[in-house]
Design a protein around this motif. Structure first.
Motif, PDB file in Angstrom:
ATOM      1  N   ALA A   2       0.656  -1.449   0.147  1.00 42.58           N
ATOM      2  CA  ALA A   2       0.144   0.220  -0.051  1.00 42.58           C
ATOM      3  C   ALA A   2       0.868   1.310  -0.050  1.00 42.58           C
ATOM      4  O   ALA A   2       0.668   2.235  -0.555  1.00 42.58           O
ATOM      5  CB  ALA A   2      -0.855  -0.053   1.218  1.00 42.58           C
ATOM      6  N   TYR A   3       1.964   1.200   0.717  1.00 46.11           N
ATOM      7  CA  TYR A   3       2.844   2.547   0.757  1.00 46.11           C
ATOM      8  C   TYR A   3       3.368   2.525  -0.577  1.00 46.11           C
ATOM      9  O   TYR A   3       3.499   3.637  -1.084  1.00 46.11           O
ATOM     10  CB  TYR A   3       3.919   2.314   1.928  1.00 46.11           C
ATOM     11  N   ASN A   4       3.992   1.379  -1.120  1.00 50.39           N
ATOM     12  CA  ASN A   4       4.478   1.740  -2.461  1.00 50.39           C
ATOM     13  C   ASN A   4       3.718   2.167  -3.507  1.00 50.39           C
ATOM     14  O   ASN A   4       4.300   2.823  -4.465  1.00 50.39           O
ATOM     15  CB  ASN A   4       5.152   0.116  -2.979  1.00 50.39           C
ATOM     16  N   VAL A   9       2.966   6.781  -7.107  1.00 49.80           N
ATOM     17  CA  VAL A   9       2.046   8.020  -7.584  1.00 49.80           C
ATOM     18  C   VAL A   9       2.783   9.105  -7.277  1.00 49.80           C
ATOM     19  O   VAL A   9       2.884  10.195  -8.130  1.00 49.80           O
ATOM     20  CB  VAL A   9       0.704   7.979  -7.031  1.00 49.80           C
ATOM     21  N   LEU A  10       3.395   9.423  -6.218  1.00 49.88           N
ATOM     22  CA  LEU A  10       4.007  10.904  -5.955  1.00 49.88           C
ATOM     23  C   LEU A  10       5.252  10.815  -6.849  1.00 49.88           C
ATOM     24  O   LEU A  10       5.666  11.815  -7.232  1.00 49.88           O
ATOM     25  CB  LEU A  10       4.512  10.724  -4.227  1.00 49.88           C
ATOM     26  N   ASN A  11       5.973   9.744  -6.837  1.00 45.00           N
ATOM     27  CA  ASN A  11       7.287   9.758  -7.577  1.00 45.00           C
ATOM     28  C   ASN A  11       6.923   9.961  -9.106  1.00 45.00           C
ATOM     29  O   ASN A  11       7.634  10.855  -9.668  1.00 45.00           O
ATOM     30  CB  ASN A  11       8.133   8.246  -7.614  1.00 45.00           C
ATOM     31  N   ALA A  25       6.429  18.584 -11.030  1.00 46.82           N
ATOM     32  CA  ALA A  25       7.824  18.408 -10.942  1.00 46.82           C
ATOM     33  C   ALA A  25       8.478  19.637 -10.511  1.00 46.82           C
ATOM     34  O   ALA A  25       9.649  19.410 -10.056  1.00 46.82           O
ATOM     35  CB  ALA A  25       8.295  18.169 -12.517  1.00 46.82           C
ATOM     36  N   HIS A  26       7.754  20.964 -10.452  1.00 42.71           N
ATOM     37  CA  HIS A  26       8.135  22.040 -10.040  1.00 42.71           C
ATOM     38  C   HIS A  26       7.406  22.592  -8.818  1.00 42.71           C
ATOM     39  O   HIS A  26       7.667  23.584  -8.533  1.00 42.71           O
ATOM     40  CB  HIS A  26       8.403  22.981 -11.047  1.00 42.71           C
ATOM     41  N   GLY A  35      12.724   4.854  -2.753  1.00 42.15           N
ATOM     42  CA  GLY A  35      12.030   5.396  -1.790  1.00 42.15           C
ATOM     43  C   GLY A  35      10.893   4.635  -1.316  1.00 42.15           C
ATOM     44  O   GLY A  35      10.340   4.728  -0.613  1.00 42.15           O
ATOM     45  N   THR A  36      10.785   3.371  -2.087  1.00 40.55           N
ATOM     46  CA  THR A  36       9.810   2.556  -1.892  1.00 40.55           C
ATOM     47  C   THR A  36      10.347   1.563  -0.747  1.00 40.55           C
ATOM     48  O   THR A  36      11.507   1.755  -0.268  1.00 40.55           O
ATOM     49  CB  THR A  36       9.397   1.631  -3.072  1.00 40.55           C
TER      50      THR A  36
END
Length: 465
Positions: free
Chosen positions: A286-288, A293-295, A313-314, A349-350
């Protein structure tokens, strides 16, 4: 002969349209870019909000009220006696019980019943000797024909306002007479069914049956369950239900009694490694999904390869959100860490789970996992789950979250862009009409000059005398 003049041929409409397009081109390109960016932002915010809500839902299912990632099991030495469950707080160990008898639900029948005319008054249904509810027999005559049938009687019992499914009535027809069968919903001696027909008026066959012991049969005798601790001669535990909570954190349900002289049943309480591993994997997955999505939304892209960046991105705020999630996985104080339980961070970061490390740490400190991950329950938030859920709520809250605020601001921006687009279209139309007027006049003048030239040529041409 007159010299021919060749004038350029053009269409005033096409020429005016092209010049009007050029007149607003630079501003139209800016508006197109702003419209595209606003649409991408709206889509990205929806995607981000959905990803957050999904992750919070998984947290709630794993760590919500009375739930935990760490799972224990309670296993019977003989599955034929029923089943048991254990909470995370249950003390590991083996316990012995002798099941002397099971609780049963009362079932009683009244035989030789027939349809009766002129029956009224109140029928009282009792449980354990105490009045449970009453049945209005006059109102039970549903077709109002003056005769109370046995089926109307059963329907009236089942539909009594205070019955609430405590007792179920059914009719068994045998020849010319019927049998009323009453069954209690709950088990235990305190739910033994009896009826009081003292308030019944008229020629009631039910009242007559109730007064005749030969016509009243207890099909199932209501009794309490009884188990003995340790052995057949151990300390008795007696209650109305077949589900016991004699061991703290353990719920035992029995479906079979021991024969006299039999060996007791063993209940073993311990860590359910498979279920715990599945829960941890569900947390990691679930975290991944949220992190993926955030990445994607904060990806910088690669212009040299034609790879566009993400919608955020900015956006410093979304990048800070991404970074904050990573930091919340690290408890501020000392003690166990996710890595100690095999939950490892990757360079992207996963997270990934190493089950062998998880099992080894559970063997050393089984209660540490729940303390570390904690609970997202609103009544008792704790650990990493509470930190993650609390932070995400500041973004996903439906009435005050950052995503809602950003959506509102983006909607306002889109409305402004629409207004600017409408104003630009007015300017485009004005320019078009101005150019059309000018070039239509020019075309008219050109046609006139061409006609005059043809006339002069006709008059003064070399072929004329």
């Amino acid at each position: 002969m007159a010299t021919a003049i060749t004038a350029p041929t053009y269409d005033p409409v096409t020429t005016s349209q092209g010049l009007a397009d050029q007149y607003v081109l630079a501003r139209q390109q800016i508006l197109n870019a702003q419209t595209s960016a606003a649409s991408a932002t709206a889509k990205a915010l929806t995607e981000l909000g959905s990803a957050m809500t999904t992750f919070q839902g998984t947290l709630a299912s794993l760590t919500g009220l009375n739930k935990s990632v760490f799972t224990q099991s309670a296993v019977y030495s003989d599955a034929g006696f029923g089943s048991a469950t254990a909470s995370a707080s249950a003390a590991a160990g083996s316990y012995s019980f002798f099941v002397k008898q099971l609780a049963s639900a009362s079932q009683v029948s009244y035989t030789g019943l027939g349809d009766n005319a002129g029956v009224g008054g109140a029928l009282k249904i009792k449980l354990g000797g105490a009045s449970a509810f009453e049945v209005d027999l006059a109102a039970a005559d549903s077709d109002a024909n003056g005769i109370l049938s046995t089926r109307e009687l059963a329907a009236a019992i089942n539909g009594a306002a205070d019955n609430k499914s405590l007792v179920t009535a059914s009719i068994v027809t045998t020849g010319s007479t019927s049998e009323l069968v009453l069954t209690a919903k709950n088990t235990g001696a305190s739910n033994r069914i009896t009826i009081d027909t003292s308030g019944v008026t008229g020629p009631s066959s039910l009242a007559a049956a109730n007064a005749d012991p030969a016509r009243v049969r207890e099909l199932v005798i209501a009794q309490d369950a009884e188990i003995r601790i340790g052995s057949e001669t151990g300390t008795p535990i007696i209650q109305a239900s077949n589900t016991f909570t004699a061991i703290d954190g353990v719920k035992m349900t029995f479906t079979k009694a021991h024969a006299a002289g039999s060996a007791p049943l063993t209940v073993t309480v311990g860590t359910d490694t498979a279920a715990t591993t599945a829960n941890v994997q569900a947390f990691v997955d679930a975290y991944n999904k949220l992190k993926a999505v955030l990445n994607k939304l904060t990806d910088a892209g690669d212009p040299s390869k034609g790879a566009a960046g993400g919608a955020f991105a900015h956006d410093g705020g979304i990048r800070a959100l991404n970074d904050r999630l990573v930091s919340l996985l690290r408890p501020a104080a000392g003690g166990d860490t996710l890595a100690a339980y095999g939950i490892i961070a990757t360079k992207e970061g996963t997270l990934e789970l190493r089950s062998d490390r998880l099992q080894a740490q559970l063997a050393r400190n089984p209660n540490g996992l729940d303390k570390l991950i904690g609970s997202s329950s609103a009544s008792a938030p704790s650990g990493i789950a509470a930190s993650l859920d609390g932070f995400l709520k500041s973004w996903s809250n439906a009435t005050s979250g950052q995503i809602l605020k950003r959506k509102d601001a983006n909607t306002t921006l889109q409305k402004t862009i629409e207004d600017r687009q409408a104003a630009l279209e007015v300017q485009h139309e004005a320019a078009y009409q101005r150019y059309l007027k000018q070039f239509t006049a020019l075309a008219t003048l050109q046609n006139s000059m061409t006609n005059n030239l043809s006339m002069f040529d006709a008059i003064f041409g070399n072929d004329k005398d």
